[in-house]
Design a protein around this motif. Structure first.
Motif, PDB file in Angstrom:
ATOM      1  N   SER A   6       0.826  -1.211   0.000  1.00 30.35           N
ATOM      2  CA  SER A   6       0.000   0.000   0.000  1.00 30.35           C
ATOM      3  C   SER A   6       0.857   1.257   0.000  1.00 30.35           C
ATOM      4  O   SER A   6       0.562   2.233  -0.713  1.00 30.35           O
ATOM      5  CB  SER A   6      -0.926   0.001   1.217  1.00 30.35           C
ATOM      6  OG  SER A   6      -1.770  -1.109   1.203  1.00 30.35           O
ATOM      7  N   ALA A   7       1.931   1.248   0.778  1.00 28.94           N
ATOM      8  CA  ALA A   7       2.831   2.403   0.822  1.00 28.94           C
ATOM      9  C   ALA A   7       3.524   2.602  -0.523  1.00 28.94           C
ATOM     10  O   ALA A   7       3.703   3.736  -0.985  1.00 28.94           O
ATOM     11  CB  ALA A   7       3.869   2.215   1.926  1.00 28.94           C
ATOM     12  N   LYS A   8       3.904   1.483  -1.156  1.00 27.20           N
ATOM     13  CA  LYS A   8       4.580   1.584  -2.459  1.00 27.20           C
ATOM     14  C   LYS A   8       3.631   2.127  -3.521  1.00 27.20           C
ATOM     15  O   LYS A   8       4.012   2.970  -4.344  1.00 27.20           O
ATOM     16  CB  LYS A   8       5.079   0.190  -2.861  1.00 27.20           C
ATOM     17  CG  LYS A   8       5.868   0.137  -4.151  1.00 27.20           C
ATOM     18  CD  LYS A   8       7.245   0.748  -4.002  1.00 27.20           C
ATOM     19  CE  LYS A   8       8.036   0.613  -5.291  1.00 27.20           C
ATOM     20  NZ  LYS A   8       8.355  -0.794  -5.614  1.00 27.20           N
ATOM     21  N   GLU A   9       2.399   1.655  -3.531  1.00 30.55           N
ATOM     22  CA  GLU A   9       1.426   2.133  -4.511  1.00 30.55           C
ATOM     23  C   GLU A   9       1.088   3.607  -4.293  1.00 30.55           C
ATOM     24  O   GLU A   9       0.951   4.375  -5.251  1.00 30.55           O
ATOM     25  CB  GLU A   9       0.156   1.277  -4.435  1.00 30.55           C
ATOM     26  CG  GLU A   9       0.353  -0.142  -4.944  1.00 30.55           C
ATOM     27  CD  GLU A   9      -0.896  -0.986  -4.775  1.00 30.55           C
ATOM     28  OE1 GLU A   9      -1.890  -0.458  -4.212  1.00 30.55           O
ATOM     29  OE2 GLU A   9      -0.896  -2.152  -5.190  1.00 30.55           O
ATOM     30  N   SER A  10       0.951   4.028  -3.050  1.00 28.83           N
ATOM     31  CA  SER A  10       0.628   5.432  -2.770  1.00 28.83           C
ATOM     32  C   SER A  10       1.793   6.355  -3.147  1.00 28.83           C
ATOM     33  O   SER A  10       1.575   7.540  -3.448  1.00 28.83           O
ATOM     34  CB  SER A  10       0.279   5.609  -1.299  1.00 28.83           C
ATOM     35  OG  SER A  10       1.390   5.299  -0.473  1.00 28.83           O
ATOM     36  N   PHE A  11       3.018   5.805  -3.140  1.00 31.28           N
ATOM     37  CA  PHE A  11       4.202   6.607  -3.462  1.00 31.28           C
ATOM     38  C   PHE A  11       4.211   7.034  -4.922  1.00 31.28           C
ATOM     39  O   PHE A  11       4.786   8.069  -5.274  1.00 31.28           O
ATOM     40  CB  PHE A  11       5.460   5.809  -3.122  1.00 31.28           C
ATOM     41  CG  PHE A  11       6.731   6.612  -3.190  1.00 31.28           C
ATOM     42  CD1 PHE A  11       6.921   7.733  -2.402  1.00 31.28           C
ATOM     43  CD2 PHE A  11       7.747   6.233  -4.058  1.00 31.28           C
ATOM     44  CE1 PHE A  11       8.099   8.467  -2.472  1.00 31.28           C
ATOM     45  CE2 PHE A  11       8.922   6.956  -4.132  1.00 31.28           C
ATOM     46  CZ  PHE A  11       9.099   8.073  -3.339  1.00 31.28           C
ATOM     47  N   VAL A  12       3.584   6.226  -5.797  1.00 30.90           N
ATOM     48  CA  VAL A  12       3.584   6.535  -7.234  1.00 30.90           C
ATOM     49  C   VAL A  12       2.182   6.872  -7.740  1.00 30.90           C
ATOM     50  O   VAL A  12       1.988   7.036  -8.952  1.00 30.90           O
ATOM     51  CB  VAL A  12       4.166   5.352  -8.044  1.00 30.90           C
ATOM     52  CG1 VAL A  12       5.615   5.127  -7.693  1.00 30.90           C
ATOM     53  CG2 VAL A  12       3.354   4.081  -7.802  1.00 30.90           C
ATOM     54  N   SER A  13       1.209   6.987  -6.862  1.00 29.08           N
ATOM     55  CA  SER A  13      -0.174   7.244  -7.275  1.00 29.08           C
ATOM     56  C   SER A  13      -0.592   8.676  -6.955  1.00 29.08           C
ATOM     57  O   SER A  13       0.071   9.388  -6.191  1.00 29.08           O
ATOM     58  CB  SER A  13      -1.123   6.262  -6.569  1.00 29.08           C
ATOM     59  OG  SER A  13      -0.778   4.928  -6.844  1.00 29.08           O
ATOM     60  N   ASP A  14      -1.719   9.079  -7.589  1.00 27.74           N
ATOM     61  CA  ASP A  14      -2.368  10.372  -7.327  1.00 27.74           C
ATOM     62  C   ASP A  14      -1.436  11.559  -7.587  1.00 27.74           C
ATOM     63  O   ASP A  14      -1.462  12.553  -6.847  1.00 27.74           O
ATOM     64  CB  ASP A  14      -2.885  10.426  -5.880  1.00 27.74           C
ATOM     65  CG  ASP A  14      -3.884   9.314  -5.588  1.00 27.74           C
ATOM     66  OD1 ASP A  14      -4.689   9.007  -6.481  1.00 27.74           O
ATOM     67  OD2 ASP A  14      -3.833   8.762  -4.470  1.00 27.74           O
ATOM     68  N   GLN A  15      -0.632  11.455  -8.639  1.00 30.76           N
ATOM     69  CA  GLN A  15       0.283  12.546  -8.989  1.00 30.76           C
ATOM     70  C   GLN A  15      -0.380  13.488  -9.995  1.00 30.76           C
ATOM     71  O   GLN A  15      -1.172  13.057 -10.839  1.00 30.76           O
ATOM     72  CB  GLN A  15       1.591  11.996  -9.567  1.00 30.76           C
ATOM     73  CG  GLN A  15       2.286  10.982  -8.673  1.00 30.76           C
ATOM     74  CD  GLN A  15       2.662  11.556  -7.323  1.00 30.76           C
ATOM     75  OE1 GLN A  15       2.999  12.738  -7.212  1.00 30.76           O
ATOM     76  NE2 GLN A  15       2.610  10.721  -6.286  1.00 30.76           N
ATOM     77  N   THR A  16      -0.039  14.757  -9.899  1.00 30.56           N
ATOM     78  CA  THR A  16      -0.639  15.772 -10.785  1.00 30.56           C
ATOM     79  C   THR A  16       0.321  16.299 -11.845  1.00 30.56           C
ATOM     80  O   THR A  16      -0.068  17.105 -12.683  1.00 30.56           O
ATOM     81  CB  THR A  16      -1.146  16.959  -9.947  1.00 30.56           C
ATOM     82  OG1 THR A  16      -0.058  17.504  -9.181  1.00 30.56           O
ATOM     83  CG2 THR A  16      -2.248  16.502  -9.000  1.00 30.56           C
ATOM     84  N   GLY A  17       1.599  15.862 -11.793  1.00 33.67           N
ATOM     85  CA  GLY A  17       2.539  16.245 -12.833  1.00 33.67           C
ATOM     86  C   GLY A  17       3.236  17.565 -12.589  1.00 33.67           C
ATOM     87  O   GLY A  17       3.217  18.116 -11.489  1.00 33.67           O
ATOM     88  N   SER A  18       3.830  18.065 -13.662  1.00 32.66           N
ATOM     89  CA  SER A  18       4.618  19.291 -13.584  1.00 32.66           C
ATOM     90  C   SER A  18       4.126  20.263 -14.648  1.00 32.66           C
ATOM     91  O   SER A  18       2.951  20.267 -14.994  1.00 32.66           O
ATOM     92  CB  SER A  18       6.104  18.939 -13.779  1.00 32.66           C
ATOM     93  OG  SER A  18       6.906  20.090 -13.694  1.00 32.66           O
TER      94      SER A  18
END
Length: 394
Positions: A6-18
């Motif tokens: 779960s921690a690994k998935e949250s680390f790369v999820s829900d990103q908004t970009g640059s």
């Protein structure tokens, strides 16, 4: 294990970009590192090294390390760090160009005036050599030399090499905190470095797909079904890799799996495998309509469908109840990737120097004048192995 996953998935999820500016500043570091590499190798005695290990170290320091820095330390913030690194590269390159004289310029100045041109001329060949080269690879003097020969394109090879290096570095670095979260793939809307990476792969695939058309423009009017089946056969290794990846990820319960990226079972290998057959299915249209226009039409129509129909809501919000909905992201993205592939194909017809007046090519590129038979003979003999050489590079 579940907490770690779960921690690994949250680390790369829900990103908004640059931002596009930030990404361009990061990408410029790759360009300036290549300029620095060229400046050093054309001005410093002893470069490039003759030993293989020294050449590897030289290229790793001057080409690979700047790419690693560009997506880690130089990517911090909104672009100010990348701007500083670019300014440093420009300063060093400018000093080198001012203080050191080019070795190439020195060698050119030492040559007689009559032979100072880097381009080969007919007089440089023996009388029997042009006839042998122009007869083709078989050496048959009665065989006419092929006209649609594709020479090496170092710029394309360099671009694809940088793209591959950047992809490998980003895939490895994304799991570390030194890799800014703004460069990770966006969850829904936005732009990021890794989004640019997958798009660049599809675009490069389209550029390479121009080779069969340029070698034989009548390839477009060939029977459709055999071409599609042949394309599926050629992309079958990608299908195999996609299936192997799926099995390994599910069997090992890989913690970094990001289902909302492509779907439960879909992955980028499957997308890469399916785009060429889809492009083949559209080839009969290319004989009558510009490939650029077709690519733009696919992109516009896809966006209209997303905006005016429930497709966008289905992709983002619909529950996963069957095989189609489990892989809705990957399936729905095929149209967008196809548009990028077609624009890459159109670009490939422009950047590769080939003589052809087929309508599909003349709609997308300026044509070199074929009025001089002597010029044609010179280029045909000079490019005897052009097809094979470029196929290796591109």
């Amino acid at each position: 294990m579940s907490d770690y996953k779960s921690a690994k998935e949250s680390f790369v999820s829900d990103q908004t970009g640059s931002t596009i500016t930030h990404i361009n500043l990061i990408s410029l570091i790759a360009f300036f590192s290549l300029c620095l590499y060229t400046a050093l190798h054309t001005r410093v005695v002893g470069l490039p090294p003759t030993k293989s290990w020294a050449l590897f170290a030289d290229q790793f320091v001057l080409i690979v390390l700047p790419l690693l820095v560009s997506v880690t330390f130089a990517a911090q913030g909104s672009g100010t760090e990348a701007l500083k690194w670019n300014a440093g590269f420009i300063l060093v390159i400018t000093v080198l160009c001012i203080k050191l004289e080019s070795k190439i310029q020195k060698s050119v100045e030492m040559l007689p005036t009559s032979t100072s041109s880097p381009l080969p001329t007919k007089s440089q060949f023996s009388p029997d050599k042009p006839a042998k080269e122009s007869s083709g690879a078989t050496g048959d003097p009665n065989r006419e030399a092929p006209r649609n020969l594709i020479p090496k394109m170092p710029a394309v090879s360099t671009w694809r090499a940088h793209m591959m290096l950047m992809t490998v570095i980003c895939i490895l670095a994304v799991d570390f905190k030194v890799f800014p979260r703004s460069l990770v793939k966006c969850e829904t809307f936005g732009v990021s470095m890794m989004d640019l990476g997958v798009g660049s792969f599809i675009f490069a695939q389209g550029v390479a797909s121009a080779l069969p058309i340029l070698k034989d423009p009548h390839h477009l009017s060939a029977p459709l079904i055999p071409k599609v089946l042949n394309s599926i056969t050629k992309t079958s290794p990608l299908l195999f890799l996609g299936l192997v990846r799926l099995i390994l990820v599910k069997a090992t319960d890989y913690p970094g799996e990001h289902i909302s990226e492509y779907g439960t079972h879909w992955n980028f290998f499957l997308t890469l495998a399916l785009i060429p057959p889809l492009q083949m299915a559209l080839q009969p249209i290319f004989c009558y309509v510009s490939i650029t226009f077709v690519g733009l039409s696919v992109a516009v129509c896809y966006q209209l469908v997303l905006s005016l129909t429930p497709l966008q809501h289905w992709v983002l919000e619909a529950p996963r109840t069957n095989v189609i909905s489990h892989n809705k992201e990957g399936i729905a993205s095929l149209a967008g990737y196809l548009a990028i592939h077609l624009l890459g194909l159109s670009a490939g017809l422009v950047v590769f120097p080939v003589r052809s007046r087929h309508p599909a090519i003349t709609k997308n590129r300026p044509i070199v004048d074929n009025s001089s038979d002597e010029a044609n003979d010179e280029i045909s003999s000079d490019s005897d192995n052009g097809d094979k050489a470029y196929a290796q590079d591109a």
